[in-house]
Design an enzyme around this catalytic site. Structure first.
Site, PDB file in Angstrom:
ATOM      1  N   HIS A  65       7.979  -0.543  -9.438  1.00  0.00           N
ATOM      2  CA  HIS A  65       7.687   0.340  -8.314  1.00  0.00           C
ATOM      3  C   HIS A  65       6.197   0.345  -7.996  1.00  0.00           C
ATOM      4  O   HIS A  65       5.781   0.306  -6.824  1.00  0.00           O
ATOM      5  CB  HIS A  65       8.182   1.753  -8.659  1.00  0.00           C
ATOM      6  CG  HIS A  65       7.813   2.795  -7.655  1.00  0.00           C
ATOM      7  ND1 HIS A  65       6.778   3.689  -7.862  1.00  0.00           N
ATOM      8  CD2 HIS A  65       8.338   3.096  -6.450  1.00  0.00           C
ATOM      9  CE1 HIS A  65       6.682   4.485  -6.821  1.00  0.00           C
ATOM     10  NE2 HIS A  65       7.613   4.164  -5.946  1.00  0.00           N
ATOM     11  N   GLU A  68       5.285  -2.822  -6.221  1.00  0.00           N
ATOM     12  CA  GLU A  68       5.704  -2.775  -4.809  1.00  0.00           C
ATOM     13  C   GLU A  68       4.647  -2.077  -3.959  1.00  0.00           C
ATOM     14  O   GLU A  68       4.288  -2.539  -2.868  1.00  0.00           O
ATOM     15  CB  GLU A  68       7.046  -2.062  -4.701  1.00  0.00           C
ATOM     16  CG  GLU A  68       7.509  -1.812  -3.269  1.00  0.00           C
ATOM     17  CD  GLU A  68       8.018  -0.405  -3.071  1.00  0.00           C
ATOM     18  OE1 GLU A  68       7.595   0.223  -2.079  1.00  0.00           O
ATOM     19  OE2 GLU A  68       8.809   0.082  -3.892  1.00  0.00           O
ATOM     20  N   HIS A  69       4.128  -0.953  -4.446  1.00  0.00           N
ATOM     21  CA  HIS A  69       3.097  -0.224  -3.715  1.00  0.00           C
ATOM     22  C   HIS A  69       1.851  -1.083  -3.505  1.00  0.00           C
ATOM     23  O   HIS A  69       1.261  -1.086  -2.420  1.00  0.00           O
ATOM     24  CB  HIS A  69       2.703   1.042  -4.488  1.00  0.00           C
ATOM     25  CG  HIS A  69       3.578   2.223  -4.193  1.00  0.00           C
ATOM     26  ND1 HIS A  69       3.081   3.438  -3.784  1.00  0.00           N
ATOM     27  CD2 HIS A  69       4.922   2.367  -4.245  1.00  0.00           C
ATOM     28  CE1 HIS A  69       4.079   4.283  -3.598  1.00  0.00           C
ATOM     29  NE2 HIS A  69       5.207   3.662  -3.888  1.00  0.00           N
ATOM     30  N   GLU A 140       3.473  11.453  -6.371  1.00  0.00           N
ATOM     31  CA  GLU A 140       4.853  11.166  -5.970  1.00  0.00           C
ATOM     32  C   GLU A 140       5.819  11.529  -7.097  1.00  0.00           C
ATOM     33  O   GLU A 140       6.875  12.124  -6.859  1.00  0.00           O
ATOM     34  CB  GLU A 140       4.974   9.683  -5.609  1.00  0.00           C
ATOM     35  CG  GLU A 140       6.352   9.252  -5.152  1.00  0.00           C
ATOM     36  CD  GLU A 140       6.398   7.772  -4.820  1.00  0.00           C
ATOM     37  OE1 GLU A 140       7.396   7.122  -5.174  1.00  0.00           O
ATOM     38  OE2 GLU A 140       5.427   7.260  -4.209  1.00  0.00           O
TER      39      GLU A 140
END
Length: 425
Positions: A65, A68-69, A140
């Site tokens: 994840h 991906e960012h 987040e």
């Protein structure tokens, strides 16, 4: 390039495999204005332990994840801004088993495709940018930790599975991401973002030959090796624990009820298992099922109730959940109905209605370019042809669904996670 027709649904899929090992699938639809491209890596949140250059790597939770960012950052700026400036609508996501980058556009498609292929295949990280992203993703994660729907889902995963990494949140924890460095990201990109471990799927008003030429021009020529992964020993057949309770700031209890299912091998059997299990879910929990009507009439569920069947490498599960003032009563009713269906079977007319409805839903989904591209990518990684579902549907009989229901009727496979009112536990 090979063209394959699927006459039952009026689809044609073009397929090519480049010299570097990348598979490309193109569904040409010249009657439409827009086009959609999806570039995916067979790499998700569960892929934390793998072998790279002969050495086993054990990476922190949340790397896929995090990566991906960071992939949108380029040495010259930000790829999201470049795509948006070209009229595209770009985004990305990370699931437990896949990371995908995509855009939709009605103009400058090939320019946008070059940008997509370039930034995903060329990593650029600095210590400063990684440190900054840790703060952003940390915020987040903090928001997700306050989300009861997310918390009850992962509580269910902990109840169903003994050790499979599906138990671990895709974004990781604030502690785990604090150990991610630029070197970690470069190592994982090297391992998983190789053409042989990726797929490009495209649908819309495009020229397949030009798509292939663009990919051949932009992407590296090296294929990369096979990625060996470790998800731990094989899971046992029953749930790891019968249930778990959490306390959060909710007004009504929120629950997730799950059943640990048998895993299917890669290939067409996985698609067949998916179709059969979806029909079993509908027979047991669907809006046209006797159980759903009874639970709704008694006020034990409401319109927020949802359900589904999911498969990942090394694990599979049925999950259903929503709001209920009596989650334990829902569990009891579901298990009783599963056992009733296992003993008495399905009425033929009811089965045929379910089968027609399920088939129709899959055919209607073909109107979405996004669905076509994402499903085709997932199917490629799982080793089957996505558009062969009509042939498999035709071979599914009532006895196949009844056999699935008999497996679901085992109470030791089930677990219940509940978030109750009362503030943080």
């Amino acid at each position: 390039m090979v063209s394959k027709e699927y006459p039952r649904i009026g689809e044609t899929m073009l397929h090519a495999r480049l010299e570097n090992g990348l598979h490309i699938y193109v569904d040409q639809k010249p009657e439409f204005q827009k086009s959609y491209a999806f570039f995916a890596a067979n790499y998700g949140g569960m892929d934390m332990k793998f072998r790279l250059d002969g050495v086993w790597q054990d990476t922190p939770a949340g790397v896929a994840h995090f990566l991906e960012h960071k992939m949108f950052d380029t040495e010259d700026g930000n790829a999201l801004q470049d795509l948006a400036a070209n009229g595209a609508s770009p985004n990305a996501f990370t699931s437990s088993a896949m990371t995908g980058y995509y855009f939709e556009s009605t103009e400058k498609f090939y320019e946008n495709l070059k940008i997509l292929l370039s930034f995903v295949s060329i990593p650029w990280f600095t210590r400063e940018s990684v440190d900054k992203e840790q703060g952003i993703i940390g915020q987040e994660i903090r928001m997700v930790e306050d989300d009861p729907d997310n918390q009850v889902f992962y509580a269910l995963m902990e109840c169903l599975f003994d050790h499979h990494p599906i138990r671990v949140p895709i974004a990781g924890t604030r502690e785990s991401i604090s150990h991610i460095t630029a070197d970690t990201l470069y190592a994982c990109h090297k391992a998983f973002y190789t053409p042989s471990n990726m797929v490009l799927t495209v649908a819309g008003n495009v020229d397949a030959k030009r798509v292939i030429e663009t990919a051949r021009e932009i992407l590296p020529r090296e294929s990369g090796g096979r990625i060996e992964r470790d998800y731990g020993t094989e899971e046992r057949g029953k749930a790891a624990a019968p249930g778990k309770q959490l306390r959060m700031a909710v007004s009504t209890p929120i629950f997730q009820l799950g059943c640990k299912a048998d895993t299917a091998p890669a290939g067409e059997e996985r698609l067949r298992r998916q179709l059969v299990s979806e029909l079993a879910c509908e027979a047991l929990l669907g809006t046209s099922s006797p159980l759903y009507a009874d639970l709704y009439r008694k006020g034990l569920i409401n319109k927020n109730f949802g359900y589904g069947f999911e498969q990942y490498p090394g694990c599979a599960l049925l999950a259903a959940g929503g709001e209920s003032r009596e989650p334990e009563a829902v569990r009891g009713a579901v298990l009783a109905e599963a056992q009733r269906l296992a003993e008495r079977g399905l009425e033929e007319a009811f089965f045929q209605r379910l089968k027609r409805s399920g088939y129709g839903a899959r055919v209607r989904a073909l109107n979405s370019f996004e669905t076509i591209c994402i499903e085709q990518a997932q199917a490629h990684f799982a080793g089957f042809e996505y558009l062969r579902f009509p042939e498999l549907y035709a071979d599914i009989g009532r006895e196949h669904v009844e056999e699935c229901l008999r497996r679901l009727a085992d109470p030791e496979r089930w677990a219940l996670a509940v978030v109750r009112p009362g503030g943080q536990a």
